[in-house]
Design an enzyme around this catalytic site. Sequence first.
Site, mmCIF file in Angstrom:
data_model
loop_
_atom_site.group_PDB
_atom_site.id
_atom_site.type_symbol
_atom_site.label_atom_id
_atom_site.label_comp_id
_atom_site.label_asym_id
_atom_site.label_seq_id
_atom_site.Cartn_x
_atom_site.Cartn_y
_atom_site.Cartn_z
ATOM 1 N N GLY A 9 8.400 20.447 47.328
ATOM 2 C CA GLY A 9 7.404 21.630 47.987
ATOM 3 C C GLY A 9 6.419 22.035 46.875
ATOM 4 C CG ASN A 10 7.310 23.546 43.024
ATOM 5 O OD1 ASN A 10 6.939 24.799 43.395
ATOM 6 N ND2 ASN A 10 8.508 23.408 42.790
ATOM 7 C CE LYS A 211 12.123 17.532 47.179
ATOM 8 N NZ LYS A 211 12.401 18.287 46.047
ATOM 9 C CE LYS A 273 12.255 17.421 40.974
ATOM 10 N NZ LYS A 273 12.261 17.877 42.329
HETATM 11 N N1 LIG Z 1 14.152 23.229 49.520
HETATM 12 C C1 LIG Z 1 13.830 22.839 48.094
HETATM 13 O O1 LIG Z 1 14.660 22.088 47.592
HETATM 14 O O2 LIG Z 1 12.597 22.936 48.412
HETATM 15 P P1 LIG Z 1 11.596 22.798 46.920
HETATM 16 O O3 LIG Z 1 11.997 20.963 46.506
HETATM 17 O O4 LIG Z 1 10.278 22.840 47.089
HETATM 18 O O5 LIG Z 1 12.402 23.433 45.698
#
Ligand SMILES: NC(=O)OP(=O)(O)O
Length: 316
Positions: A9-10, A211, A273
């Site tokens: 998301g970043n 995520k 990750k």
């Molecule tokens: N939900 C989630 O892990 O989003 P980011 O990767 O943006 O932190």
Amino acid sequence: MRIVIALGGNAMTSSDGRARPEDQAQAVAQAAELVADLVVAGHDVLLTHGNGPQVGNLLLKNELSASVVPPVPLDWCGAQTQATIGALMLSALDGALTRRGSDRRSAALVSRTLVDAADPGFTDPTKPIGRYLPEDEARVLIEHGQHFVEVPDRGWRRVVASPEPLECLDGPAADTLLAQGYLVVCSGGGGIPTVRRDDGSLSGIEAVIDKDLTAALIARQTSADVLVIATDVDSAVTDWGTAHARPIGEVTVAEMRAISRDQGFAAGSMGPKVEAVTRFAEQTGGTGIITSLSRIAQAIEGHLGTRVVPDPPVPR
Ligand SMILES: NC(=O)OP(=O)(O)O
């Protein structure tokens, strides 16, 4: 080859983390070109994405307008981010496929992830969301009951509950769409957090799931060969931020677990990750990759990136 790609998301925000619509559209358009190349090369791709900045912005909007319109819970905000980012991705991916003369198309699933209501993540918030604040502004919100962490060199960021993902409830639908040739967008923002009640019914619960961990789960559930966590660096590194920093190339599951144990990776950042790609390689025998978006094709071919491969069989 069946490939699951997780896009942060970043990566869909500007450096100030504000997630303006134009920044997100531009980042998604760039990603779509690279993903379309993989599809045209003959791979089946499931794309998932983060939502940290976006879900934080939505939550804040809800809170600021609560006296005017009824606020919705955090899991609804997560569902809304799946719809918005999913719609952006569908148009960008279909456009990129059409320009390459491909008749394959994309499909996005509003998708839920099962969690345990008793998960300790509900009492110990760890998932950073939204924008970065200066310390004085964060301290005011902490006094009002919100939770924050300090992110080195960036500022203070709100953290919310983040339980472990247990099952992608819409994984079978994603699998069916992949088998039909669709480029599937699924489990965005880690999936909408969902619990199974004692009577067997399902309902949403307020949290934001990591995520990367959900990406490992959906990759396993859809029998992917490769999981790629696309981020803003070409590789994970040892001794990050020091003069001794070294990129991690191809390592086994046991080697990666030893590196994690020895030096640790940042929670809410490189930590999940590394855990995601290691879990994937350990549980499936596939390859888990951490690399930057522009390097995905080279990393899949084995030329760069952090690549976690299964441990060799123990000789008898
Ligand atoms: N939900 C989630 O892990 O989003 P980011 O990767 O943006 O932190």
